[in-house]
Design a protein around this motif. Structure first.
Motif, mmCIF file in Angstrom:
data_model
loop_
_atom_site.group_PDB
_atom_site.id
_atom_site.type_symbol
_atom_site.label_atom_id
_atom_site.label_comp_id
_atom_site.label_asym_id
_atom_site.label_seq_id
_atom_site.Cartn_x
_atom_site.Cartn_y
_atom_site.Cartn_z
ATOM 1 N N LYS A 47 24.101 58.571 -3.899
ATOM 2 C CA LYS A 47 23.936 58.857 -2.482
ATOM 3 C C LYS A 47 25.292 58.876 -1.787
ATOM 4 N N GLY A 48 25.539 59.962 -1.059
ATOM 5 C CA GLY A 48 26.742 60.061 -0.243
ATOM 6 C C GLY A 48 26.417 59.819 1.214
ATOM 7 N N TYR A 49 27.195 58.985 1.870
ATOM 8 C CA TYR A 49 26.983 58.680 3.289
ATOM 9 C C TYR A 49 28.113 59.294 4.098
ATOM 10 N N MET A 59 31.039 52.266 -5.453
ATOM 11 C CA MET A 59 31.566 53.559 -5.007
ATOM 12 C C MET A 59 32.411 54.178 -6.105
ATOM 13 N N ASP A 60 32.455 55.510 -6.120
ATOM 14 C CA ASP A 60 33.324 56.182 -7.086
ATOM 15 C C ASP A 60 34.244 57.209 -6.426
ATOM 16 N N THR A 95 32.978 61.171 3.741
ATOM 17 C CA THR A 95 31.780 60.878 2.962
ATOM 18 C C THR A 95 32.103 59.833 1.902
ATOM 19 N N VAL A 96 31.343 58.748 1.921
ATOM 20 C CA VAL A 96 31.483 57.677 0.938
ATOM 21 C C VAL A 96 30.413 57.889 -0.128
ATOM 22 N N SER A 97 30.852 58.148 -1.359
ATOM 23 C CA SER A 97 29.939 58.411 -2.466
ATOM 24 C C SER A 97 29.576 57.100 -3.152
ATOM 25 N N THR A 98 28.283 56.783 -3.178
ATOM 26 C CA THR A 98 27.831 55.491 -3.682
ATOM 27 C C THR A 98 26.754 55.657 -4.752
#
Length: 247
Positions: A202-204, A241-242, A154-157
């Motif tokens: 938003k997480g992808y 991103m964080d 999951t990429v947290s943006t």
């Protein structure tokens, strides 16, 4: 007291301090209007007054969860939605190699910013907890000392449309099973917004067929051209991103 006007309920208050969860945790919601009923969902759908679950103090959160909660009370207008994403961090890489540089104005001195599990709950991209890329993509390699079976990433943006920060144009996941060669495993193309809206987190999630990997390379590409409806149409977009979570 004789006034026939209807008042709108304030949204429920979320009292969980940490949104990164490694084990089941109790959901803590509160409302300050007596008699208000909080209903919630954890699948991203909007809560309604009939079918959605009623909140009690026994609710446990586990895994990646998109929480939406809404307050209802007879004689009142229902509240706006309280929305929060909770992230599960099952696997932590041992090191990171950044193949591309973030923008000089939005970079951090912390090399492991994307795996430090310090998830930002605010939408201030100048807080020092975010890294920003424009126009080049984020490309980083995440290394495990021991091979790990990975099923999703999951990429947290952050999305802040007025600040030209958009969802990624695409996310690529490459895997190295231990032979030093990266193979493309998945490309995810996030849905883009169709109008200006307030900033949001938003997480992808990129789902993988379970695969054992020694290293993962992730490429996150910012939008190269803002859409026609955007105030900066035709300009380049940012991606911020964080944190990146592995499970």
């Amino acid at each position: 007291k004789g006034d026939t006007s209807m008042l709108k309920l304030p949204p429920p208050s979320l009292e969980n301090e940490d949104i990164v969860i490694n084990e089941p945790v109790a959901l803590k919601l509160k409302h300050y209007v007596n008699g208000a009923v909080i209903r919630y969902t954890t699948d991203g759908t909007e809560p309604d007054s009939v079918h959605s679950l009623v909140y009690d103090h026994k609710v446990l959160l586990q895994g990646n969860v998109t929480l939406k909660a809404k307050a209802f009370r007879q004689g009142w207008i229902s509240s706006d939605i309280t929305e929060t994403e909770f992230y599960h961090a099952g696997l932590k890489p041992d090191s990171v190699i950044n193949l591309s540089k973030p923008d000089d104005n939005y970079k951090t001195v912390a090399r492991n910013i994307l795996i430090d599990l310090d998830k930002d709950k605010a939408t201030n991209f100048r807080s020092g907890k975010w890294v920003g890329y424009r126009p080049n993509s984020m490309s980083s390699v995440f290394i495990f000392n021991q091979s790990q079976s990975i099923t999703d990433i999951t990429v947290s943006t952050l999305v802040d449309i007025n600040s030209y920060i958009m969802p990624p144009a695409f996310i690529e996941v490459w895997g190295d099973s231990g032979d030093g060669k990266f193979r493309k495993l998945k490309t995810e193309i996030p849905e883009q917004p169709g109008a200006v809206k307030p900033a949001y987190l938003k997480g992808y999630k990129v789902k993988l067929d379970q695969v054992k990997l020694k290293a993962v390379k992730i490429v996150v590409q910012p939008v190269t051209k803002l859409p026609a409806w955007h105030p900066g149409k035709g300009d380049k977009g940012w991606v911020f991103m964080d944190e990146i979570f592995f499970n």
